[in-house]
Write an enzyme that holds these catalytic residues in place. Structure first.
Site, PDB file in Angstrom:
ATOM      1  N   ALA A  42      14.076  -9.288   8.519  1.00  0.00           N
ATOM      2  CA  ALA A  42      15.424  -9.665   8.975  1.00  0.00           C
ATOM      3  C   ALA A  42      15.421 -10.132  10.428  1.00  0.00           C
ATOM      4  O   ALA A  42      16.407 -10.705  10.907  1.00  0.00           O
ATOM      5  CB  ALA A  42      16.349  -8.469   8.819  1.00  0.00           C
ATOM      6  N   ASP A  51       6.283 -15.736   0.313  1.00  0.00           N
ATOM      7  CA  ASP A  51       5.563 -16.816  -0.369  1.00  0.00           C
ATOM      8  C   ASP A  51       6.381 -18.117  -0.295  1.00  0.00           C
ATOM      9  O   ASP A  51       5.829 -19.199  -0.092  1.00  0.00           O
ATOM     10  CB  ASP A  51       5.310 -16.447  -1.838  1.00  0.00           C
ATOM     11  CG  ASP A  51       4.716 -15.050  -1.964  1.00  0.00           C
ATOM     12  OD1 ASP A  51       3.963 -14.651  -1.047  1.00  0.00           O
ATOM     13  OD2 ASP A  51       5.025 -14.355  -2.941  1.00  0.00           O
TER      14      ASP A  51
HETATM   15  O1  LIG Z   1      -0.639  -6.966  -4.775  1.00  0.00           O
HETATM   16  P1  LIG Z   1      -0.465  -8.227  -3.956  1.00  0.00           P
HETATM   17  O2  LIG Z   1      -1.397  -9.318  -4.410  1.00  0.00           O
HETATM   18  O3  LIG Z   1      -0.543  -7.979  -2.485  1.00  0.00           O
HETATM   19  O4  LIG Z   1       1.024  -8.724  -4.178  1.00  0.00           O
HETATM   20  C1  LIG Z   1       1.473  -9.090  -5.468  1.00  0.00           C
HETATM   21  C2  LIG Z   1       2.952  -9.372  -5.404  1.00  0.00           C
HETATM   22  O5  LIG Z   1       3.706  -8.225  -4.979  1.00  0.00           O
HETATM   23  O6  LIG Z   1       3.182 -10.406  -4.470  1.00  0.00           O
HETATM   24  C3  LIG Z   1       4.223 -11.267  -4.916  1.00  0.00           C
HETATM   25  C4  LIG Z   1       5.329 -11.268  -3.897  1.00  0.00           C
HETATM   26  O7  LIG Z   1       4.867 -11.704  -2.654  1.00  0.00           O
HETATM   27  C5  LIG Z   1       4.643 -10.779  -6.279  1.00  0.00           C
HETATM   28  O8  LIG Z   1       4.859 -11.866  -7.125  1.00  0.00           O
HETATM   29  C6  LIG Z   1       3.507  -9.898  -6.737  1.00  0.00           C
HETATM   30  O9  LIG Z   1       3.916  -8.882  -7.623  1.00  0.00           O
END
Ligand SMILES: O=P(O)(O)OC[C@@]1(O)O[C@H](CO)[C@@H](O)[C@@H]1O
Length: 315
Positions: free
Chosen positions: A223, A252
């Site tokens: 935030a 992302d």
């Molecule tokens: O376990 P990681 O690879 O760190 O994160 C995976 C994840 O939390 O990242 C995305 C959100 O940024 C989701 O789509 C997915 O479930």
């Protein structure tokens, strides 16, 4: 073309619940399933902006087949690497007050042959890529130096690399000079081994990451906004956000926005913040389309408020 690499993708299940209560049976008021994993989300946001992207990801078992179907239905080009283990399912519990609890499974272990096939698939597609976004946690079987190897190979192929990971996988890759790394406040604090209480702390930590090899640091401070610290300068950006629905995948979406807008400088930072702000207004890990963006709500400045106390400090 923006190539994304997600070594540990997921089937993301989001349940909307009134409030969490430990030890109780909770009745969800809504549910959704998304193809997930950080690089997969970057590809979804890049495709939503009408730009070409290919998502490289290992897929296995029934959840892997469902991830492939969901991506296909959304028109996302996938370069699948078949693996024996089943793709993981990650669960998000979204409470009405906006608090979100997430459970991420470890995912399958990749055999040496599957790891090699993943690297080979990236190598094959590298020649068409302007950027390679390497994102998320490493599944079991992949050494912490795996991203370092990927960054070195991709640079040799003439591609620019964006790296969004954390812990040892991030630290080991920095000497290979990724073009941009995208930590959140907690990941940044962990990488430098000290807490972040102010925006100035985040700037200083980003400078440390640059000293360790990152060419630029795009730090998301939740935030509190986002920072871009690069050889060309330091910028701070914020956006007005009315209602937060789900922050899953907001980072992302930001990275996608940054890369779509060229991957450098204040214009790319503004695009990153606009995409992140749009993503938090959407349910689950739904990625924003250009119609969801509100660029007028974004402010970018070189006058970084160093003493500003973070609303979400990183321990
Ligand atoms: O376990 P990681 O690879 O760190 O994160 C995976 C994840 O939390 O990242 C995305 C959100 O940024 C989701 O789509 C997915 O479930």
């Amino acid at each position: 073309m923006i190539l994304t690499v997600t070594p540990n993708p997921s089937l993301d299940r989001t349940y909307e619940v009134p409030a969490l209560a430990r030890g109780e049976v909770l009745r969800a008021t809504g549910e959704r399933v998304d193809p997930g994993g950080k690089g997969v989300n970057v590809s979804r946001a890049v495709a939503a902006a009408g730009r070409r992207t290919v998502a490289v990801l290992p897929l296995g078992g029934a959840p892997g087949a469902l991830v492939a179907d969901l991506l296909d239905a959304r028109g996302i080009e996938v370069a699948p690497v078949p693996v024996a283990g089943a793709t993981r399912s990650n669960i998000a519990l979204a409470e009405t007050d906006g608090v979100l609890t997430k459970i991420n499974a470890p995912g399958p272990e990749l055999s040496p042959a599957e790891q090699e096939s993943l690297l080979e698939t990236v190598r094959r597609l590298s020649r068409d890529a302007d950027w390679i976004a390497c994102c998320g946690s490493l599944p079991r079987g992949l050494a912490p130096s795996w991203y370092a190897e990927l960054v070195a190979r991709a640079h040799r192929a003439g591609c620019r690399i964006a790296l969004d990971t954390s812990g040892p996988a991030l630290l080991r890759a920095l000497p290979e000079r990724p073009d941009v790394v995208k930590p959140n406040a907690e990941e940044l604090a962990r990488a430098v081994g000290r807490p972040l209480a102010t925006v100035g702390d985040a700037v200083r930590a980003s400078v440390v990451l640059r000293g360790l090899g990152a060419r630029a640091v795009l730090a998301s401070l939740g935030a509190d906004g986002q920072l871009l610290v690069s050889g060309a300068g330091t910028w701070f950006a914020t956006a007005r956000v009315s209602a937060v629905r789900s922050n899953v995948g907001a980072g992302d979406a930001s990275l996608a926005g940054f890369l779509i807008a060229g991957g450098a400088g204040p214009g790319a930072l503004a695009s990153a913040v606009a995409h992140g702000a749009a993503a938090v207004r959407l349910p689950g890990s739904e990625m924003p389309t250009p119609a969801d963006l509100d660029p007028a709500a974004v402010t970018v400045t070189t006058e970084v408020p160093m003493d500003r106390v973070l609303k979400e400090p990183a321990p």
